[in-house]
Scaffold this active site. Structure first.
Site, PDB file in Angstrom:
ATOM      1  N   GLY A   1       5.983   4.795  -1.199  1.00  0.00           N
ATOM      2  CA  GLY A   1       5.679   3.584  -0.355  1.00  0.00           C
ATOM      3  C   GLY A   1       5.049   3.613   0.652  1.00  0.00           C
ATOM      4  O   GLY A   1       5.269   3.218   1.732  1.00  0.00           O
TER       5      GLY A   1
ATOM      6  N   GLY B   1       1.902   3.457   1.100  1.00  0.00           N
ATOM      7  CA  GLY B   1       0.953   2.615   1.341  1.00  0.00           C
ATOM      8  C   GLY B   1      -0.340   3.332   0.608  1.00  0.00           C
ATOM      9  O   GLY B   1      -1.323   3.279   1.041  1.00  0.00           O
ATOM     10  N   SER B   2      -0.400   3.748  -0.592  1.00  0.00           N
ATOM     11  CA  SER B   2      -1.493   4.317  -1.307  1.00  0.00           C
ATOM     12  C   SER B   2      -2.646   3.226  -1.478  1.00  0.00           C
ATOM     13  O   SER B   2      -3.641   3.481  -1.600  1.00  0.00           O
ATOM     14  CB  SER B   2      -1.027   5.188  -2.690  1.00  0.00           C
ATOM     15  OG  SER B   2      -0.129   4.207  -3.299  1.00  0.00           O
ATOM     16  N   SER B   3      -2.056   1.921  -1.825  1.00  0.00           N
ATOM     17  CA  SER B   3      -3.121   1.127  -2.237  1.00  0.00           C
ATOM     18  C   SER B   3      -3.933   0.621  -1.126  1.00  0.00           C
ATOM     19  O   SER B   3      -5.060   0.418  -1.454  1.00  0.00           O
ATOM     20  CB  SER B   3      -2.293  -0.424  -2.876  1.00  0.00           C
ATOM     21  OG  SER B   3      -1.475   0.172  -3.855  1.00  0.00           O
TER      22      SER B   3
ATOM     23  N   ALA C   1      -4.780   2.551   1.403  1.00  0.00           N
ATOM     24  CA  ALA C   1      -5.198   3.671   2.088  1.00  0.00           C
ATOM     25  C   ALA C   1      -6.576   3.730   0.801  1.00  0.00           C
ATOM     26  O   ALA C   1      -7.638   4.194   1.543  1.00  0.00           O
ATOM     27  CB  ALA C   1      -4.251   4.870   1.777  1.00  0.00           C
TER      28      ALA C   1
ATOM     29  N   ASP D   1      -0.140  -2.398   6.537  1.00  0.00           N
ATOM     30  CA  ASP D   1      -0.516  -0.956   6.246  1.00  0.00           C
ATOM     31  C   ASP D   1      -2.055  -0.774   6.096  1.00  0.00           C
ATOM     32  O   ASP D   1      -2.317   0.438   6.373  1.00  0.00           O
ATOM     33  CB  ASP D   1      -0.155  -0.789   4.653  1.00  0.00           C
ATOM     34  CG  ASP D   1      -0.239  -2.349   3.907  1.00  0.00           C
ATOM     35  OD1 ASP D   1      -0.728  -2.967   4.472  1.00  0.00           O
ATOM     36  OD2 ASP D   1       0.185  -2.359   2.467  1.00  0.00           O
TER      37      ASP D   1
END
Ligand code: MEV
Length: 323
Positions: free
Chosen positions: A108, A110-112, A114, A155
Site C-alpha cells: 500500500g 502507492g505503486s499505482s 508511482a 498519493d
C-alpha cells in the site's frame, strides 16, 4: 534509441485517510523505497511493458491501441498514462516501458500512482515537454481517476513533491511541510488491502449515516490540522496522541481489522507515542511514531503481533530523473 529513467518515492498516509476523499485535509509522507520507470523510444509503432513486480514481461500491443480494447489490470495505469500524455501532447512514437520497484505492491505504498507519475514524467522529459509540478499532478491525477474512478490524489502528490505534505482533496492544497523528518516504525499486516473496496465501504456507511459520518470526517480534519502544527513544532507526544484519536475514528468507520488493532496495541504498549493504520485499512500497514530510543522495542512488539517490519525512511525526495 534513447531512454530515460525516473524514480518516484512510495508514500505513507500519516493522518486523514478516507476523510480526505470528502474534502478534508490529510498529511502524507514520501518514503525512501522507490519505483523506477524507464522508457525507451522504439522505431516500430508498438507499446511494450515489462513490470516484473506485477509478473508482466514483454506485454506488447500496437501504440494506436494503447488504453483501448482489452487492458490488463496490471497494465492499466501505465497504459492510460501513455494515452493521456499522447492525447494531450500529440505524440505517437513506439515506446518500451520498464518498471522496477524497491517495494512490494502489497504494502500500500502507492505503486499505482508511482507508476503513473513515473510514466508521465519520463514521457515529458523524452519529448521535451516542460511540465510544472502542478501540471504533472493534474495529468497524473486525471489518469488515476480514469482508471479507478475515485481517490483524493494524495498519493500522486507525495510521488511528485516528496517530503511531507499537508494535502487537500484533488490537490486544492498541496503544502510541503518543512521538517527534518521523524521516527516512524512501519509494520505490514501481511494482507493486501483493496483501496477501491475500502473506499466503497466508507461510501456506503456515509450514505446510510450521513450526519454521523460527516461528523467523523470533520473531527478527523480537525485532528489533521492540529497534527500539522504538532509536526512543525516537533511535538511528538502530541502528534502521537492525535494519531491515536485518528485511529479511533478509523475504527468507527469500520476500516480497521483485528490484526491491525493487535499490531497497534503492541506498538503502544511498547512505548510508541502513537500508532494507527495507514491508508485505506482492511490490511496494508500500520505506522507507529516513536523516539529513537523506543524504536527497537516497538518494532519487536509489532513483530510479536504478527507484523512484518518494513525498514524505510520518511520525508524522502520526490520524483527525479536518474539517467
Ligand atoms: C488510501 O490509501 C487512502 C484513502 O484516503 C483514499 C484516497 O485518499 O485516495 C482511503
Amino acid at each position: 534509441m534513447s531512454g530515460i529513467t525516473i524514480s518516484v518515492p512510495g508514500k505513507l498516509m500519516l493522518m486523514g485517510e478516507h476523510a480526505v476523499v470528502y474534502g478534508r485535509p490529510c498529511m502524507v509522507t514520501a518514503v525512501d523505497q522507490r519505483m523506477k520507470v524507464s522508457i525507451e523510444l522504439l522505431d516500430q509503432p508498438i507499446f511494450q511493458l515489462t513490470a516484473p513486480d506485477l509478473n508482466i514481461s514483454h506485454y506488447q500491443k500496437s501504440i494506436g491501441e494503447v488504453g483501448k480494447g482489452k487492458i490488463l489490470k496490471e497494465t492499466k495505469f501505465a497504459e492510460i498514462a501513455v494515452k493521456n500524455f499522447s492525447d494531450k501532447y500529440k505524440v505517437t512514437s513506439g515506446l518500451a516501458i520498464k518498471t522496477q520497484s524497491d517495494f512490494s505492491p502489497k504494502f500500500g505504498f502507492g505503486s499505482s500512482s508511482a507508476v503513473t507519475v513515473g510514466v508521465i514524467k519520463a514521457l515529458a522529459e523524452l519529448f521535451k515537454v516542460k511540465l510544472t509540478q502542478k501540471e504533472l499532478f493534474d495529468l497524473s491525477y486525471k489518469t488515476v481517476l480514469d482508471v479507478q474512478g475515485k481517490g483524493s490524489g494524495f498519493d500522486v502528490a507525495a510521488a511528485i513533491y516528496g517530503g511531507t505534505l499537508y494535502f487537500q482533496t484533488g490537490g486544492s492544497i498541496i503544502e510541503p511541510l518543512i521538517i527534518d523528518g521523524f521516527n516512524l516504525v512501519v509494520g505490514f499486516s501481511g494482507i493486501k488491502a483493496d483501496t477501491v473496496t475500502m473506499m466503497s465501504l466508507v461510501r456506503t456507511k456515509m450514505e446510510n449515516y450521513k450526519t454521523g459520518v460527516e461528523k467523523i470526517f470533520d473531527n478527523i480534519g480537525k485532528l489533521v490540522n492540529e497534527g500539522k502544527m504538532a509536526i512543525l513544532d516537533k511535538e511528538w507526544e502530541r502528534l502521537g496522541t492525535l494519531m491515536d484519536y485518528n485511529q479511533n475514528y478509523l475504527e468507527d468507520l469500520g476500516v480497521s481489522t483485528s490484526k491491525l488493532n493487535q499490531m497497534i496495541a503492541g506498538a503502544k504498549a511498547a512505548g510508541a507515542y502513537g500508532a494507527k493504520l495507514s491508508g485505506a485499512g482492511g490490511g496494508d500497514c500500520i505506522i507507529a511514531l516513536v523516539s529513537a530510543k523506543s524504536r527497537y522495542k516497538v518494532s519487536q512488539a509489532i513483530k510479536k503481533a504478527g507484523g512484518q517490519i518494513i525498514d524505510t525512511k520518511v520525508n524522502a525526495e520526490g520524483a527525479r530523473r536518474e539517467v
